[in-house]
Design an enzyme around this catalytic site. Sequence first.
Site, mmCIF file in Angstrom:
data_model
loop_
_atom_site.group_PDB
_atom_site.id
_atom_site.type_symbol
_atom_site.label_atom_id
_atom_site.label_comp_id
_atom_site.label_asym_id
_atom_site.label_seq_id
_atom_site.Cartn_x
_atom_site.Cartn_y
_atom_site.Cartn_z
ATOM 1 N N LYS A 117 0.843 -1.204 0.000
ATOM 2 C CA LYS A 117 0.000 0.000 0.000
ATOM 3 C C LYS A 117 0.874 1.250 0.000
ATOM 4 O O LYS A 117 1.484 1.605 0.996
ATOM 5 C CB LYS A 117 -0.923 0.057 1.229
ATOM 6 N N GLU B 271 9.830 1.295 10.624
ATOM 7 C CA GLU B 271 10.877 2.317 10.450
ATOM 8 C C GLU B 271 10.163 3.657 10.561
ATOM 9 O O GLU B 271 9.350 3.999 9.715
ATOM 10 C CB GLU B 271 11.570 2.125 9.094
ATOM 11 N N CYS C 198 13.328 10.836 6.849
ATOM 12 C CA CYS C 198 13.159 10.467 8.261
ATOM 13 C C CYS C 198 14.459 10.651 9.037
ATOM 14 O O CYS C 198 14.438 10.925 10.225
ATOM 15 C CB CYS C 198 12.596 9.068 8.395
ATOM 16 N N GLU D 103 9.420 16.025 15.514
ATOM 17 C CA GLU D 103 9.794 15.887 14.100
ATOM 18 C C GLU D 103 8.959 16.849 13.250
ATOM 19 O O GLU D 103 7.731 16.856 13.341
ATOM 20 C CB GLU D 103 9.544 14.448 13.635
HETATM 21 P P1 ADP Z 1 2.877 10.936 7.275
HETATM 22 O O1 ADP Z 1 2.368 11.522 8.558
HETATM 23 O O2 ADP Z 1 4.267 11.286 6.987
HETATM 24 O O3 ADP Z 1 1.952 11.085 6.110
HETATM 25 P P2 ADP Z 1 1.941 8.337 7.968
HETATM 26 O O4 ADP Z 1 2.566 7.518 9.030
HETATM 27 O O5 ADP Z 1 0.613 8.964 8.261
HETATM 28 O O6 ADP Z 1 3.017 9.398 7.532
HETATM 29 O O7 ADP Z 1 1.766 7.504 6.631
HETATM 30 C C1 ADP Z 1 2.631 6.497 6.198
HETATM 31 C C2 ADP Z 1 1.800 5.391 5.571
HETATM 32 O O8 ADP Z 1 0.933 4.856 6.568
HETATM 33 C C3 ADP Z 1 0.891 5.848 4.427
HETATM 34 O O9 ADP Z 1 0.854 4.813 3.457
HETATM 35 C C4 ADP Z 1 -0.443 5.997 5.108
HETATM 36 O O10 ADP Z 1 -1.550 5.858 4.232
HETATM 37 C C5 ADP Z 1 -0.411 4.853 6.098
HETATM 38 N N1 ADP Z 1 -1.315 5.014 7.256
HETATM 39 C C6 ADP Z 1 -1.735 6.162 7.823
HETATM 40 N N2 ADP Z 1 -2.560 5.896 8.868
HETATM 41 C C7 ADP Z 1 -2.652 4.550 8.954
HETATM 42 C C8 ADP Z 1 -3.340 3.648 9.828
HETATM 43 N N3 ADP Z 1 -4.095 4.087 10.819
HETATM 44 N N4 ADP Z 1 -3.171 2.326 9.636
HETATM 45 C C9 ADP Z 1 -2.386 1.864 8.648
HETATM 46 N N5 ADP Z 1 -1.729 2.653 7.779
HETATM 47 C C10 ADP Z 1 -1.854 3.982 7.930
#
Ligand code: ADP
Length: 502
Positions: free
Chosen positions: A200, A275, A309, A406
Amino acid sequence: MDLSDIQHFISERTAGFLKRGTHQLLIDGEWVSAANGATFETRNPATEKVIAKVAAAGAEDIDRAVRAARKAFEEGPWSGMRPVERERLILRLADLVEEHAQALAEIESIDNGKAVAIARAVDLAMTVDFLRYMAGWATKIEGSTQEHSVPYALKAEFVTYTRREAVGVVGAIVPWNFPLMVAVWKLGPALAAGCTVVLKPAEQTPLSALYLGELIREAGFPPGVVNIVTGDGLGAGAPLARHPGVNKISFTGSTEVGKLIGHASVDNMTRFTLELGGKSPVIVLDDCDPEAAAAGAANAIFFNHGQVCCAGSRLYVHKKMYERVVGEIGKIADRMTLGSGFDASAQMGPLVSQEQLDRVCSYIEAGRASGAEIVAGGERQPGAGYFVRPTVLANVSQNARVVQEEIFGPVLTALPYDSIEEVAAWANDSPYGLGASIWSNNLSKVHRLIPKIKAGTVWVNCHSALDPSMPFGGYKQSGIGRDLGRNALDAYLETKSVFIAV
Ligand code: ADP
């Protein structure tokens, strides 16, 4: 799609890909719409224009993708493939990515905002090299034989050995800062180990993974080995993370979401690698050439617009050259020109999204409010696009939010220090522990400092260097487990102990 503003810059392959307009999910080797027909838009961050519509997967689509991956893992041709055949397929994919590198770099630039040249030199080069590196591991997966000493069966004889076996179906959830490269950090070892994958990509940058999906089909991977589901975190990521049919989750992203994924994984005893975020210190010792240190520190924070990161976001300079180094970095920041990823003269592109722009600007305001001196930047660039000027905040206090949290943008905080003990304590005074760099030619000081730093990677006279063979991951809240290197392969393998009474 209206490609009028970019059509002169992009290759035919990229234009052909974007002209499809609406992109589908790759499930069981077929391109399909989301079960409920939902789509979302993805924008070019340099212009804010919509560049594509993409299928928005929901729980039903995730379930189909996981089932397809399970079937491919248990029954399909992939399950019976010899390691050397997996190696050949991964190498074939690397060749195809190399052949399509320009189109992929352009797509990365249009979707993420980074320069095409950087995408080619860093993202694509690393993607190809890492696929080749991991392909080689497919044929080098080894168990061991042991001399047994079973204590309660003194007269019995056993043959004892261990086998390494693919963990099964992998859910790979990846972020938007290096969309293709990080996707391949998960795919490479998973495929080398013999796993199948549901990938994904981030909702901000789904396109390069979809292009990769085409190449995966062309390379000849059997249906269901790699499934690609686009969608947002709650709609697609969360159902993947909690799906009981997934054996391993490999995630790169924020610490906040990483914790949610960790909790969901433990409920099913799904293996997981996380990570996560960082707030990496850049430590300039008193023997440095100030100009070289300033150039290095500027690159450590401004590379990829600070959306890294392990970006060097906290600068600590010995007080005797603090003013000089910070002043130089300020000059570098002031000179930097901002523009789209297709503008070869631009040194920095836009942030990935409006949300990210708002977040970075609000941190700059928090820094200003906490009394930081704005040495450079401190504002967004007027006009279209999510551009923010490279920013240097000096004389911040160690416990200010801008030092502790961050930001994930081109914002550097700078503080002077007195002694090695003081700077080591400040470097470690962070919930994160992803990376750190030390700038010095004093071997003795450097070697004494390295063991004191609580971080997954320590760079000396460089920052953010990565290699396919070098493990990458975090201490503390920067994560669990490692990407890259041999360790990454281990994370996609189970160990089975075998006792045979003879
Ligand atoms: P950022 O804040 O930098 O956008 P995220 O951690 O929100 O980073 O996003 C990293 C990945 O995790 C993306 O593919 C996002 O769609 C996914 N993601 C965000 N929220 C969730 C969740 N609750 N469960 C699983 N995947 C998630």
